[in-house]
Enzyme design. Structure first.
Site, PDB file in Angstrom:
ATOM      1  N   GLU A 199       0.929  -1.068  -0.016  1.00 10.35           N
ATOM      2  CA  GLU A 199      -0.033  -0.091   0.101  1.00 10.35           C
ATOM      3  C   GLU A 199       0.804   1.370   0.165  1.00 10.35           C
ATOM      4  O   GLU A 199       1.983   1.283   0.256  1.00 10.35           O
ATOM      5  CB  GLU A 199      -0.987   0.119   1.357  1.00 10.35           C
ATOM      6  CG  GLU A 199      -0.550   0.053   2.575  1.00 10.35           C
ATOM      7  CD  GLU A 199      -1.613  -0.035   3.695  1.00 10.35           C
ATOM      8  OE1 GLU A 199      -2.644  -0.774   3.146  1.00 10.35           O
ATOM      9  OE2 GLU A 199      -1.127   0.362   4.600  1.00 10.35           O
ATOM     10  N   ARG A 291      -9.958  -7.493  19.453  1.00  7.85           N
ATOM     11  CA  ARG A 291      -9.784  -7.958  20.872  1.00  7.85           C
ATOM     12  C   ARG A 291      -9.626  -6.600  21.746  1.00  7.85           C
ATOM     13  O   ARG A 291      -9.704  -5.568  21.491  1.00  7.85           O
ATOM     14  CB  ARG A 291      -8.329  -8.405  21.017  1.00  7.85           C
ATOM     15  CG  ARG A 291      -7.310  -7.386  20.306  1.00  7.85           C
ATOM     16  CD  ARG A 291      -5.910  -7.900  20.742  1.00  7.85           C
ATOM     17  NE  ARG A 291      -4.790  -7.352  19.785  1.00  7.85           N
ATOM     18  CZ  ARG A 291      -4.410  -6.042  19.672  1.00  7.85           C
ATOM     19  NH1 ARG A 291      -4.659  -5.324  20.715  1.00  7.85           N
ATOM     20  NH2 ARG A 291      -3.553  -5.881  18.851  1.00  7.85           N
TER      21      ARG A 291
HETATM   22  P1  ADP Z   1      -2.404  -2.728  20.627  1.00  5.62           P
HETATM   23  O1  ADP Z   1      -3.012  -2.718  19.165  1.00  5.62           O
HETATM   24  O2  ADP Z   1      -3.465  -3.219  21.577  1.00  5.62           O
HETATM   25  O3  ADP Z   1      -1.834  -1.495  20.888  1.00  5.62           O
HETATM   26  P2  ADP Z   1       0.252  -4.138  20.258  1.00  5.62           P
HETATM   27  O4  ADP Z   1       0.434  -3.954  18.701  1.00  5.62           O
HETATM   28  O5  ADP Z   1       1.003  -3.351  20.926  1.00  5.62           O
HETATM   29  O6  ADP Z   1      -1.559  -3.553  20.540  1.00  5.62           O
HETATM   30  O7  ADP Z   1      -0.059  -5.626  20.538  1.00  5.62           O
HETATM   31  C1  ADP Z   1      -0.407  -6.078  21.765  1.00  5.62           C
HETATM   32  C2  ADP Z   1       0.481  -7.159  22.071  1.00  5.62           C
HETATM   33  O8  ADP Z   1      -0.169  -8.323  21.177  1.00  5.62           O
HETATM   34  C3  ADP Z   1       1.729  -7.270  21.997  1.00  5.62           C
HETATM   35  O9  ADP Z   1       2.287  -7.993  23.015  1.00  5.62           O
HETATM   36  C4  ADP Z   1       2.012  -7.697  20.648  1.00  5.62           C
HETATM   37  O10 ADP Z   1       3.409  -8.227  20.725  1.00  5.62           O
HETATM   38  C5  ADP Z   1       1.055  -8.802  20.575  1.00  5.62           C
HETATM   39  N1  ADP Z   1       0.642  -9.065  18.909  1.00  5.62           N
HETATM   40  C6  ADP Z   1      -0.404  -8.451  18.258  1.00  5.62           C
HETATM   41  N2  ADP Z   1      -0.377  -8.928  17.042  1.00  5.62           N
HETATM   42  C7  ADP Z   1       0.240  -9.962  17.054  1.00  5.62           C
HETATM   43  C8  ADP Z   1       0.426 -10.874  15.957  1.00  5.62           C
HETATM   44  N3  ADP Z   1      -0.222 -11.089  14.869  1.00  5.62           N
HETATM   45  N4  ADP Z   1       1.213 -11.982  16.243  1.00  5.62           N
HETATM   46  C9  ADP Z   1       1.890 -11.877  17.516  1.00  5.62           C
HETATM   47  N5  ADP Z   1       1.834 -11.105  18.531  1.00  5.62           N
HETATM   48  C10 ADP Z   1       1.108 -10.251  18.161  1.00  5.62           C
HETATM   49  P1  ADP Z   2      -0.065  -3.878  13.168  1.00  8.75           P
HETATM   50  O1  ADP Z   2      -0.956  -5.040  12.603  1.00  8.75           O
HETATM   51  O2  ADP Z   2       1.412  -4.554  13.277  1.00  8.75           O
HETATM   52  O3  ADP Z   2      -0.696  -3.236  14.181  1.00  8.75           O
HETATM   53  P2  ADP Z   2      -0.721  -1.570  11.274  1.00  8.75           P
HETATM   54  O4  ADP Z   2      -1.282  -1.777   9.957  1.00  8.75           O
HETATM   55  O5  ADP Z   2      -1.804  -1.333  12.406  1.00  8.75           O
HETATM   56  O6  ADP Z   2       0.162  -3.085  11.559  1.00  8.75           O
HETATM   57  O7  ADP Z   2       0.240  -0.812  11.366  1.00  8.75           O
HETATM   58  C1  ADP Z   2       1.237  -0.409  12.225  1.00  8.75           C
HETATM   59  C2  ADP Z   2       1.748   1.231  11.940  1.00  8.75           C
HETATM   60  O8  ADP Z   2       2.607   1.231  10.990  1.00  8.75           O
HETATM   61  C3  ADP Z   2       1.045   2.214  12.014  1.00  8.75           C
HETATM   62  O9  ADP Z   2       0.350   2.742  12.980  1.00  8.75           O
HETATM   63  C4  ADP Z   2       1.694   3.188  11.327  1.00  8.75           C
HETATM   64  O10 ADP Z   2       2.716   4.012  12.142  1.00  8.75           O
HETATM   65  C5  ADP Z   2       2.675   2.394  10.400  1.00  8.75           C
HETATM   66  N1  ADP Z   2       1.957   2.333   8.898  1.00  8.75           N
HETATM   67  C6  ADP Z   2       1.117   1.058   8.467  1.00  8.75           C
HETATM   68  N2  ADP Z   2       0.567   1.317   7.085  1.00  8.75           N
HETATM   69  C7  ADP Z   2       1.243   2.523   6.956  1.00  8.75           C
HETATM   70  C8  ADP Z   2       0.981   3.289   5.849  1.00  8.75           C
HETATM   71  N3  ADP Z   2       0.231   2.905   4.727  1.00  8.75           N
HETATM   72  N4  ADP Z   2       1.626   4.483   5.721  1.00  8.75           N
HETATM   73  C9  ADP Z   2       2.522   5.038   6.681  1.00  8.75           C
HETATM   74  N5  ADP Z   2       2.502   4.275   7.738  1.00  8.75           N
HETATM   75  C10 ADP Z   2       2.028   3.009   7.935  1.00  8.75           C
END
Ligand code: ADP
Ligand code: ADP
Ligand code: MG
Length: 452
Positions: A199, A291
């Site tokens: 993307e 969640r």
């Molecule tokens: P939030 O979106 O609640 O802020 P985080 O992205 O910080 O959460 O993730 C919350 C917890 O879940 C962390 O311990 C992260 O490492 C774990 N986690 C989230 N998504 C995954 C995934 N797809 N695989 C493994 N661990 C994950």
């Molecule tokens: P995760 O499942 O690991 O939480 P996300 O798709 O929520 O992944 O993305 C996590 C972070 O990565 C976002 O909060 C942002 O900071 C960055 N990010 C993800 N996609 C984009 C994008 N298309 N452009 C800019 N930053 C991005």
């Protein structure tokens, strides 16, 4: 509901024990050998050890958790976040064992767990998504073509990704080809699924997400937004509500879009719709987390709604006793993630013995943590050891309060993110509400000495 098994550890397990206590529900903690001393094990009504320290041998062992559930005769399982919380097969197993899974239906988890399917689903429902490939891209040639048509920079993301892992940014064809293969290999290793999608990489955006609550009777509400733009390596460090960027009009439009996305997933229970917002205020759906979220307390402190209790009530089949019009955002709340990490050494985890611990308190301060003086942080799990939340009537007062609370907080024996948070909370750009997801990197290059 009479008894709930908590399939998690750390601060979120403790948070769930506390909610159950207040509801008069008994709790069963399941724990690994490394977590015998953890507060959630000590405070739960019952506790069963489910295996050795590595999470693959304990917190991820669905069969052992379900055996414990049968043995202790629980009515429901709360999965917390991480671990099995977004595992559709586990939710399905619970459903078939007649144990309520405190979360959405397995079909919603499955749909939103594939980030490409999730984007496609909400796009069809009329929610704006980040421009990108239609579903996963498999060959390099196809991927390069997509990247070119979107225009660089682009971001390559794992369809099964989470926790900020499995993302790669590319600025041209040459770096793209390399990053594409790295991303696929990493995704295969980290998530057991090498599928990736592409993307547009949005520059200097904000991460703004909406909290959803939906019951099993067709009512879906939003509880406003959280601004989680303060991130390091795509992982959140500070979250606040309301967002200093969001106007009442933008909140209304994004809130409606978030509800649309949740309805498209036939969503039940608490969930979060994550958006990325560009400098002009255009918002795009990023993903849905099916969640409870780490940063749920900021929403609780702003709305006065206990999200864990709502999750339990919804899972028990109760109707939401809330109305969208009545949900107001009259306070400001901010959360700092306290990680056992050394910010001066590229945030390397820093487990070990806490020899002295003093948590801040006073008006408008909340600490969600399972640690205490004399507690040894095991090296096997996430480095987040607690969350400090400060709230007040205005953003400025909440920030002053946060600074005060951070200054009181003593965690001796290990390195933590506390000094970094103090520096960020007093930084002019952050204080003015101007932080984007690029902020932390820029801040660190400006303040190399702040981290010692
Ligand atoms: P939030 O979106 O609640 O802020 P985080 O992205 O910080 O959460 O993730 C919350 C917890 O879940 C962390 O311990 C992260 O490492 C774990 N986690 C989230 N998504 C995954 C995934 N797809 N695989 C493994 N661990 C994950
Ligand atoms: P995760 O499942 O690991 O939480 P996300 O798709 O929520 O992944 O993305 C996590 C972070 O990565 C976002 O909060 C942002 O900071 C960055 N990010 C993800 N996609 C984009 C994008 N298309 N452009 C800019 N930053 C991005
Ligand atoms: Mg995310």
């Amino acid at each position: 509901m009479q008894k709930i098994l908590i399939a998690n550890r750390g601060e979120i397990a403790l948070r769930i024990v506390r909610a159950c206590r207040e509801l008069g529900i008994k709790t069963l903690a399941v724990y690994s050998e490394a977590d015998v001393e953890s507060l959630h094990v000590q405070l739960a009504d019952e506790a069963i050890c489910i295996g050795p320290a590595p999470s693959s041998d304990s917190y991820l062992k669905a069969d052992r958790i379900l055996s414990a559930a049968e043995l202790a005769d629980v009515d429901a399982i709360h999965p917390g976040y991480g671990f099995l919380s977004e595992n559709a097969d586990f939710a399905e197993q619970c459903e078939s064992c007649n144990i309520r899974f405190i979360g959405p239906k397995s079909s919603s988890i499955r749909m939103m767990g594939d980030k490409a399917v999730a984007k496609d689903t909400v796009k069809k429902a009329g929610v704006p998504v980040v421009e990108g490939s239609d579903g996963p891209v498999t060959t390099e040639a196809e991927a390069v073509k997509t990247a070119k048509s979107i225009g660089y920079p682009v971001i390559i993301k794992a369809v099964a990704g989470g926790g900020g892992r499995g993302m790669r940014i590319a600025h041209n064809d040459v770096s793209f080809a390399k990053e594409f293969h790295t991303a696929r290999n990493e995704a295969e290793k980290a998530f057991g699924n090498g599928a990736v999608y592409v993307e547009k990489y949005i520059q200097n955006p904000r991460h703004i997400e909406f909290q959803i609550l939906a019951d099993s009777h067709g009512k879906t509400l939003h509880l406003g937004e959280r601004d989680c733009s303060v991130q390091r390596r795509h992982q959140k460090l500070i979250e606040e509500a309301p967002s200093p960027f969001v106007t009442p009009d933008l909140r209304k439009r994004m809130g409606r879009a978030a509800i649309k996305a949740a309805v498209a997933a036939k969503y039940e229970n608490a969930g979060t719709i994550e958006f990325i917002v560009d400098e002009k205020g255009n918002y795009f759906f990023l993903e849905m987390n099916t969640r409870i979220q780490v940063e749920h307390p900021v929403t609780e402190e702003v709305t006065g709604i206990d999200l864990i209790k709502e999750q339990i009530r919804i899972a028990a089949g109760e109707k939401l006793n809330l109305e969208q019009k009545r949900i107001t955002f009259t306070r400001h709340a901010i959360e700092c993630r306290i990680n056992a990490e050394d910010p001066a050494r590229n945030f390397t985890p820093c487990p070990g013995l806490i020899d002295l611990y003093y948590a801040p308190g006073g008006h408008g301060v909340r600490v969600d943590s399972h640690v205490y003086g004399g507690y040894a942080i095991p090296p096997h799990y996430d480095s987040m050891i607690g969350k400090l939340i400060a709230y007040a009537s205005t953003r400025d007062l909440a920030l002053d309060r946060m600074y005060r609370a951070l200054s009181e907080y003593i965690i001796r024996g290990i390195k933590t993110t506390i000094p970094l948070h103090r520096a960020i909370v007093s930084d002019p750009i952050f204080r003015e509400g101007k932080a984007t997801t690029a902020f932390v990197a820029e801040f660190l290059s400006r303040n190399p000495g702040e981290l010692k």
